[in-house]
Design a protein around this motif. Structure first.
Motif, PDB file in Angstrom:
ATOM      1  N   ILE A 173      -2.625  14.717  30.713  1.00 39.15           N
ATOM      2  CA  ILE A 173      -3.162  13.813  30.330  1.00 39.15           C
ATOM      3  C   ILE A 173      -4.735  14.039  31.091  1.00 39.15           C
ATOM      4  CG2 ILE A 173      -3.837  11.387  29.809  1.00 39.15           C
ATOM      5  CD1 ILE A 173      -1.558  12.935  28.338  1.00 39.15           C
ATOM      6  N   VAL A 174      -5.898  14.105  30.287  1.00 38.32           N
ATOM      7  CA  VAL A 174      -7.088  13.970  31.037  1.00 38.32           C
ATOM      8  C   VAL A 174      -8.163  13.322  30.284  1.00 38.32           C
ATOM      9  CG1 VAL A 174      -6.744  16.358  32.076  1.00 38.32           C
ATOM     10  CG2 VAL A 174      -7.917  16.266  29.786  1.00 38.32           C
ATOM     11  N   GLU A 175      -9.398  13.244  30.717  1.00 40.47           N
ATOM     12  CA  GLU A 175     -10.615  12.314  29.990  1.00 40.47           C
ATOM     13  C   GLU A 175     -10.553  12.958  28.489  1.00 40.47           C
ATOM     14  OE1 GLU A 175     -15.255  11.159  30.431  1.00 40.47           O
ATOM     15  OE2 GLU A 175     -14.092  12.388  31.600  1.00 40.47           O
ATOM     16  N   GLY A 176     -10.520  12.213  27.543  1.00 44.23           N
ATOM     17  CA  GLY A 176     -10.435  12.632  26.224  1.00 44.23           C
ATOM     18  C   GLY A 176      -9.257  13.109  25.311  1.00 44.23           C
ATOM     19  N   SER A 177      -8.219  12.602  26.177  1.00 44.13           N
ATOM     20  CA  SER A 177      -6.962  13.229  25.541  1.00 44.13           C
ATOM     21  C   SER A 177      -6.508  12.110  24.517  1.00 44.13           C
ATOM     22  CB  SER A 177      -5.820  13.021  26.606  1.00 44.13           C
ATOM     23  OG  SER A 177      -6.016  14.170  27.458  1.00 44.13           O
ATOM     24  N   ASN A 178      -5.972  12.482  23.530  1.00 39.95           N
ATOM     25  CA  ASN A 178      -5.669  11.604  22.353  1.00 39.95           C
ATOM     26  C   ASN A 178      -3.916  11.439  22.362  1.00 39.95           C
ATOM     27  OD1 ASN A 178      -4.262  11.221  19.339  1.00 39.95           O
ATOM     28  ND2 ASN A 178      -6.594  10.679  19.223  1.00 39.95           N
ATOM     29  N   PRO A 179      -3.455  10.127  22.218  1.00 35.30           N
ATOM     30  CA  PRO A 179      -2.099   9.935  22.313  1.00 35.30           C
ATOM     31  C   PRO A 179      -1.105  10.651  21.435  1.00 35.30           C
ATOM     32  CG  PRO A 179      -3.126   7.899  22.861  1.00 35.30           C
ATOM     33  CD  PRO A 179      -4.172   9.055  22.438  1.00 35.30           C
ATOM     34  N   SER A 180      -1.922  10.497  20.038  1.00 31.09           N
ATOM     35  CA  SER A 180      -1.030  11.054  18.976  1.00 31.09           C
ATOM     36  C   SER A 180      -1.022  12.701  19.020  1.00 31.09           C
ATOM     37  CB  SER A 180      -1.587  10.738  17.604  1.00 31.09           C
ATOM     38  OG  SER A 180      -1.417   9.362  17.471  1.00 31.09           O
ATOM     39  N   LEU A 181      -2.096  13.383  19.603  1.00 29.22           N
ATOM     40  CA  LEU A 181      -2.035  14.780  19.485  1.00 29.22           C
ATOM     41  C   LEU A 181      -1.005  15.176  20.718  1.00 29.22           C
ATOM     42  CD1 LEU A 181      -5.770  15.543  18.955  1.00 29.22           C
ATOM     43  CD2 LEU A 181      -3.678  15.875  17.469  1.00 29.22           C
ATOM     44  N   GLU A 182      -1.191  14.385  21.914  1.00 28.55           N
ATOM     45  CA  GLU A 182      -0.326  14.650  22.909  1.00 28.55           C
ATOM     46  C   GLU A 182       1.082  14.906  22.621  1.00 28.55           C
ATOM     47  OE1 GLU A 182      -1.472  16.140  25.542  1.00 28.55           O
ATOM     48  OE2 GLU A 182      -3.581  15.616  25.368  1.00 28.55           O
TER      49      GLU A 182
END
Length: 549
Positions: free
Chosen positions: A510-519
């Motif tokens: 998880i980094v800046e700009g991460s999307n929970p659903s995409l992860e």
């Protein structure tokens, strides 16, 4: 890019995704270390600054300080850890006391595994009648086999044995060279040449190393006590927890904080041939005498099958009764958003944190870990397969990505896998002393690939946010020997036991700009190498029958 080994300062302006490491101790004063670093293609820039381990005061443990974590203990596997009655725990001895003898005795090659078993049984009987004059020691007997046999097939043939077992593949390209001798069994035979190691399988433990305390310098010395450069194939195979400071949940009890084993019976798969070996270890100071050790070896040999059948690398089609994710999608979103908020704070040092998920899968039929591992081999051209199963414990299996070679390549390249791809680079350094081996392992774990950056900030966030026990997932997995050591990061892995299903683990940075659903979708993609082998739901008529029963 630069590398300074002893302090091991590796300034890398990248986000490191995965890490494997191969330590080769050379015969010269300078010793060589190769580090294979995989880097993420997305995310903010980071740096790897490995911790310096003081030779005395800080030569204590890979994970030393306590932490507070509210983890969920999942009582899944009913079997509890019990001390193996047919072996000794080498961690209970004095690591400073030298072993009386460390030997490898090689015998002439034979055409088949069955003949190798006969040769070894005869050699063991002779060895029993002529006990060595030492109160401690370790002796390996090995018989080359002219027939090529896959180690995974041999291990599957031993599936009825209720003994600890292990399997470790060699690196792609055969970076490990083995040479064995053809002689009269006294270890002084004529060399038959070098053969590339493909994989190793073992059952039983001549000596094991386990503790609930963090892996320490003393534990490492206890392992090295039984190893020698003169006997490079006497190895201790095992794994170390991701975070030894966290509580051990029931499913991981058998592994302790770390678990290593020197197999009693070992099958080495080579390119074009193979080899069967036995190892006996004893130490009177540990109340494990020569007589007890040789009797235990004979008892194991009586159970080992010499009939090896080619294993079909496919899992019998089964159905998933339940698939429970911890955390659930809702709590995953909350954890990711909380991490993003912390990363975005101006007063926070956190740049990246790797969050993981445990997926418990219960099936209608048993999942055989060895068959599952064999299926992973099919798509594991650029991967490192392993299996580790202590006594009375589930099997920890994996298909983790690795990189080959001992060179310096500061430029990044792409490593493509069947479902994902990574950026990676390779670098090499030099060890100043043998003790640096422990320092390197302690410094590199946990890497930003599986923890985050900065390491301690990320580790603390994981300890607070994750409510399951990672166990050996994302920890170092590999082996020590007298001449070299090799470890990979235990990702793409699962904990499996017949009759009880499996835990499948996956993580994402998880980094800046991460999307929970995409992860979350990335987690699904990563575990698909396991779940693709299973049908996702029961047929409708079976669901109905279950609902009315």
């Amino acid at each position: 890019m630069s590398i300074l080994v002893h302090n091991l300062i590796l300034p890398l302006p990248i986000n490191i995704y995965n890490l494997s490491y191969h330590i080769i101790k050379c015969t010269s004063i300078d010793q060589k270390l190769s580090l294979s670093l995989y880097m993420a293609s997305a995310g903010a820039l980071g740096h790897l600054l490995a911790r310096f381990i003081d030779p005395e005061s800080a030569k204590c443990s890979i994970s030393a300080a306590p932490s507070i974590s509210s983890r969920q203990s999942i009582h899944f596997f009913h079997q509890k850890y019990q001390s193996c009655s047919l072996s000794m725990n080498g961690c209970q001895g004095d690591p400073r006391a030298p072993i009386g003898t460390i030997e490898t005795r090689a015998f002439p090659a034979v055409p088949s595994p069955a003949l190798a078993m006969e040769r070894l049984n005869s050699a063991i009987s002779q060895l029993k009648s002529e006990p060595p004059p030492f109160t401690s020691g370790i002796i390996r007997l090995e018989v080359p086999i002219q027939q090529p046999v896959e180690a995974i097939d041999w291990l599957h043939a031993q599936h009825r044995l209720l003994l600890p077992r292990c399997f470790f593949s060699g690196r792609t390209g055969g970076s490990d060279l083995l040479s064995f001798t053809n002689g009269n069994g006294n270890g002084n035979g004529i060399s038959m040449g070098a053969h590339n190691l493909v994989s190793v399988a073992g059952v039983g433990s001549a000596v094991f190393f386990r503790s609930i305390h963090p892996f320490s310098y003393g534990d490492w010395k206890s392992i090295k006590r039984f190893l020698s450069k003169k006997c490079p194939l006497i190895r201790a195979y095992g794994a170390i927890r991701f975070d030894a400071r966290s509580n051990i949940s029931s499913e991981w009890e058998g592994f302790g904080s770390f678990y290593f084993m020197v197999p009693q019976v070992e099958f080495d798969e080579l390119e074009g041939s193979s080899m069967l070996a036995t190892t006996v270890a004893w130490d009177k100071s540990l109340s494990w005498t020569w007589a007890m050790a040789i009797d235990a070896l004979q008892a194991t040999m009586c159970q080992v099958s010499s009939t090896v059948v080619k294993l079909r690398k496919e899992v019998p089609r089964t159905f998933i009764l339940s698939n429970n994710h911890i955390p659930s999608k809702t709590y995953w979103d909350l954890a990711v958003n909380r991490a993003l908020q912390l990363i975005d704070r101006s007063n926070s040092a956190l740049i990246k944190v790797v969050l993981a998920r445990s997926s418990r899968v219960v099936t209608t039929r048993d999942i055989d870990p060895i068959t599952w591992l064999a299926c992973l081999q099919v798509e594991g051209e650029n991967a490192y397969q392993f299996c580790l199963q202590p006594p009375n414990a589930p099997a920890f299996i994996g298909n983790t990505v690795v990189c080959n070679g001992v060179v310096v390549e500061p430029k990044k390249a792409i490593r493509k896998l069947p479902r994902v791809q990574h950026l990676y680079a390779r670098l090499a350094g030099r060890l100043r002393s043998e003790d640096d081996e422990f320092d390197i392992l302690a410094s590199l774990h946990p890497s930003p690939a599986v923890c985050g950056f900065p390491t301690e900030e990320a580790r603390l966030f994981i300890a607070e946010a994750e409510v399951f026990d990672r166990g050996m997932y994302a920890g170092p997995v590999g082996w020590f020997s007298g001449g070299e050591s090799e470890f990979a990061v235990g990702i793409r892995s699962a904990l499996v036991e017949k009759g009880l299903g499996a835990f499948i683990y996956a993580g994402t940075g998880i980094v800046e700009g991460s999307n929970p659903s995409l992860e979350w979708d990335e987690l699904e993609l990563k575990i698909s190498q396991f779940t693709k082998l299973l049908k996702l739901e029961l047929p409708l008529h079976q669901k109905y029958l279950r609902s009315i029963n």
